[in-house]
Design a protein around this motif. Sequence first.
Motif, PDB file in Angstrom:
ATOM      1  N   PRO A  20      45.469  76.526  21.271  1.00  0.00           N
ATOM      2  CA  PRO A  20      46.470  76.132  22.260  1.00  0.00           C
ATOM      3  C   PRO A  20      46.235  76.705  23.652  1.00  0.00           C
ATOM      4  O   PRO A  20      46.708  76.131  24.634  1.00  0.00           O
ATOM      5  N   ALA A  21      45.506  77.802  23.753  1.00  0.00           N
ATOM      6  CA  ALA A  21      45.274  78.415  25.065  1.00  0.00           C
ATOM      7  C   ALA A  21      44.061  77.841  25.779  1.00  0.00           C
ATOM      8  O   ALA A  21      43.763  78.244  26.904  1.00  0.00           O
ATOM      9  N   ALA A  22      43.362  76.913  25.139  1.00  0.00           N
ATOM     10  CA  ALA A  22      42.218  76.279  25.807  1.00  0.00           C
ATOM     11  C   ALA A  22      42.764  75.473  26.981  1.00  0.00           C
ATOM     12  O   ALA A  22      43.589  74.590  26.807  1.00  0.00           O
ATOM     13  N   ASN A  23      42.325  75.798  28.153  1.00  0.00           N
ATOM     14  CA  ASN A  23      42.911  75.238  29.367  1.00  0.00           C
ATOM     15  C   ASN A  23      42.138  74.015  29.835  1.00  0.00           C
ATOM     16  O   ASN A  23      41.428  74.057  30.821  1.00  0.00           O
ATOM     17  N   MET A  24      42.265  72.931  29.080  1.00  0.00           N
ATOM     18  CA  MET A  24      41.586  71.684  29.430  1.00  0.00           C
ATOM     19  C   MET A  24      42.429  70.514  28.971  1.00  0.00           C
ATOM     20  O   MET A  24      43.280  70.660  28.097  1.00  0.00           O
ATOM     21  N   ASN A  25      42.176  69.332  29.508  1.00  0.00           N
ATOM     22  CA  ASN A  25      42.853  68.124  29.077  1.00  0.00           C
ATOM     23  C   ASN A  25      41.908  67.353  28.155  1.00  0.00           C
ATOM     24  O   ASN A  25      40.890  66.855  28.597  1.00  0.00           O
ATOM     25  N   PHE A  26      42.270  67.274  26.879  1.00  0.00           N
ATOM     26  CA  PHE A  26      41.403  66.629  25.901  1.00  0.00           C
ATOM     27  C   PHE A  26      41.904  65.247  25.496  1.00  0.00           C
ATOM     28  O   PHE A  26      41.398  64.652  24.569  1.00  0.00           O
ATOM     29  N   SER A  27      42.914  64.723  26.200  1.00  0.00           N
ATOM     30  CA  SER A  27      43.495  63.434  25.805  1.00  0.00           C
ATOM     31  C   SER A  27      42.538  62.269  26.015  1.00  0.00           C
ATOM     32  O   SER A  27      42.774  61.179  25.509  1.00  0.00           O
ATOM     33  N   SER A  28      41.440  62.485  26.727  1.00  0.00           N
ATOM     34  CA  SER A  28      40.496  61.396  26.977  1.00  0.00           C
ATOM     35  C   SER A  28      39.412  61.279  25.899  1.00  0.00           C
ATOM     36  O   SER A  28      38.634  60.346  25.921  1.00  0.00           O
ATOM     37  N   VAL A  29      39.371  62.219  24.937  1.00  0.00           N
ATOM     38  CA  VAL A  29      38.349  62.116  23.894  1.00  0.00           C
ATOM     39  C   VAL A  29      38.682  60.949  22.972  1.00  0.00           C
ATOM     40  O   VAL A  29      39.853  60.640  22.739  1.00  0.00           O
ATOM     41  N   PRO A  30      37.679  60.250  22.442  1.00  0.00           N
ATOM     42  CA  PRO A  30      37.928  59.020  21.676  1.00  0.00           C
ATOM     43  C   PRO A  30      38.775  59.212  20.427  1.00  0.00           C
ATOM     44  O   PRO A  30      39.451  58.293  19.986  1.00  0.00           O
ATOM     45  N   GLY A  42      46.230  71.430  23.256  1.00  0.00           N
ATOM     46  CA  GLY A  42      45.052  72.274  23.437  1.00  0.00           C
ATOM     47  C   GLY A  42      43.830  71.623  22.826  1.00  0.00           C
ATOM     48  O   GLY A  42      43.825  70.434  22.526  1.00  0.00           O
ATOM     49  N   LEU A  43      42.812  72.409  22.614  1.00  0.00           N
ATOM     50  CA  LEU A  43      41.581  71.938  21.983  1.00  0.00           C
ATOM     51  C   LEU A  43      41.787  71.923  20.477  1.00  0.00           C
ATOM     52  O   LEU A  43      42.244  72.913  19.913  1.00  0.00           O
ATOM     53  N   SER A  44      41.482  70.828  19.818  1.00  0.00           N
ATOM     54  CA  SER A  44      41.684  70.718  18.373  1.00  0.00           C
ATOM     55  C   SER A  44      40.424  70.209  17.692  1.00  0.00           C
ATOM     56  O   SER A  44      39.683  69.404  18.244  1.00  0.00           O
ATOM     57  N   VAL A  45      40.228  70.690  16.474  1.00  0.00           N
ATOM     58  CA  VAL A  45      39.080  70.281  15.660  1.00  0.00           C
ATOM     59  C   VAL A  45      39.614  69.763  14.339  1.00  0.00           C
ATOM     60  O   VAL A  45      40.353  70.460  13.637  1.00  0.00           O
ATOM     61  N   LYS A  46      39.249  68.537  14.001  1.00  0.00           N
ATOM     62  CA  LYS A  46      39.669  67.936  12.735  1.00  0.00           C
ATOM     63  C   LYS A  46      38.738  68.429  11.627  1.00  0.00           C
ATOM     64  O   LYS A  46      37.523  68.395  11.775  1.00  0.00           O
ATOM     65  N   PRO A  47      39.299  68.906  10.503  1.00  0.00           N
ATOM     66  CA  PRO A  47      38.431  69.403   9.429  1.00  0.00           C
ATOM     67  C   PRO A  47      37.661  68.283   8.741  1.00  0.00           C
ATOM     68  O   PRO A  47      38.232  67.276   8.343  1.00  0.00           O
ATOM     69  N   ARG A  48      36.367  68.466   8.654  1.00  0.00           N
ATOM     70  CA  ARG A  48      35.503  67.519   7.952  1.00  0.00           C
ATOM     71  C   ARG A  48      34.559  68.334   7.058  1.00  0.00           C
ATOM     72  O   ARG A  48      33.889  69.249   7.534  1.00  0.00           O
ATOM     73  N   SER A  68      40.508  82.215  22.555  1.00  0.00           N
ATOM     74  CA  SER A  68      40.100  82.157  21.147  1.00  0.00           C
ATOM     75  C   SER A  68      41.303  82.160  20.199  1.00  0.00           C
ATOM     76  O   SER A  68      41.136  81.970  18.992  1.00  0.00           O
ATOM     77  N   LEU A  69      42.504  82.347  20.740  1.00  0.00           N
ATOM     78  CA  LEU A  69      43.714  82.254  19.925  1.00  0.00           C
ATOM     79  C   LEU A  69      43.725  80.893  19.234  1.00  0.00           C
ATOM     80  O   LEU A  69      43.541  79.867  19.883  1.00  0.00           O
ATOM     81  N   HIS A  70      43.925  80.884  17.923  1.00  0.00           N
ATOM     82  CA  HIS A  70      43.867  79.627  17.185  1.00  0.00           C
ATOM     83  C   HIS A  70      44.841  79.641  16.018  1.00  0.00           C
ATOM     84  O   HIS A  70      45.341  80.688  15.625  1.00  0.00           O
ATOM     85  N   GLY A  71      45.095  78.463  15.509  1.00  0.00           N
ATOM     86  CA  GLY A  71      45.964  78.324  14.354  1.00  0.00           C
ATOM     87  C   GLY A  71      45.637  77.038  13.625  1.00  0.00           C
ATOM     88  O   GLY A  71      44.845  76.224  14.090  1.00  0.00           O
ATOM     89  N   GLY A  72      46.257  76.876  12.490  1.00  0.00           N
ATOM     90  CA  GLY A  72      46.044  75.674  11.694  1.00  0.00           C
ATOM     91  C   GLY A  72      47.281  74.798  11.725  1.00  0.00           C
ATOM     92  O   GLY A  72      48.394  75.276  11.507  1.00  0.00           O
ATOM     93  N   CYS A  73      47.091  73.526  11.992  1.00  0.00           N
ATOM     94  CA  CYS A  73      48.200  72.570  11.932  1.00  0.00           C
ATOM     95  C   CYS A  73      48.518  72.289  10.462  1.00  0.00           C
ATOM     96  O   CYS A  73      47.633  72.368   9.606  1.00  0.00           O
ATOM     97  N   PRO A  74      49.758  71.949  10.172  1.00  0.00           N
ATOM     98  CA  PRO A  74      50.109  71.632   8.777  1.00  0.00           C
ATOM     99  C   PRO A  74      49.322  70.429   8.256  1.00  0.00           C
ATOM    100  O   PRO A  74      49.055  69.488   9.004  1.00  0.00           O
ATOM    101  N   VAL A  75      48.957  70.499   6.993  1.00  0.00           N
ATOM    102  CA  VAL A  75      48.335  69.358   6.328  1.00  0.00           C
ATOM    103  C   VAL A  75      49.448  68.371   5.996  1.00  0.00           C
ATOM    104  O   VAL A  75      50.428  68.724   5.337  1.00  0.00           O
ATOM    105  N   ILE A  76      49.316  67.155   6.483  1.00  0.00           N
ATOM    106  CA  ILE A  76      50.322  66.124   6.242  1.00  0.00           C
ATOM    107  C   ILE A  76      50.015  65.367   4.959  1.00  0.00           C
ATOM    108  O   ILE A  76      50.894  65.085   4.154  1.00  0.00           O
ATOM    109  N   ARG A  77      48.725  65.051   4.769  1.00  0.00           N
ATOM    110  CA  ARG A  77      48.293  64.322   3.571  1.00  0.00           C
ATOM    111  C   ARG A  77      46.940  64.852   3.147  1.00  0.00           C
ATOM    112  O   ARG A  77      46.020  64.940   3.962  1.00  0.00           O
TER     113      ARG A  77
END
Length: 94
Positions: A20-30, A42-48, A68-77
């Motif tokens: 969440p502290a990554a100071n960038m706009n990532f809304s333009s990524v595909p 903030g900056l997010s990485v989808k688990p694969r 480098s502060l990070h956390g995990g979003c809840p698993v929805i499915r």
Amino acid sequence: MATMLMYLSDVEEGGETVFPAANMNFSSVPWFNELSECAKKGLSVKPRMGDALLFWSMRPDATLDPSSLHGGCPVIRGNKWSSTKWMHVGEYKI
């Protein structure tokens, strides 16, 4: 000093690792629309499965890096399995 986060499973929905502290706009990524609402702050990485994420907790001058502060979003499915390896500067004693 650094963290290696390894994803051991795919997650159908949610479960992103977010910086969440990554100071960038990532809304333009595909893949932005594929992210859960939690991951759009903030900056997010989808688990694969098979992917790994390496990030530094310290700057070259040995100060902590607040981005480098990070956390995990809840698993929805689905399920999220991961493994973490922490790299330390010196000997780590429990």
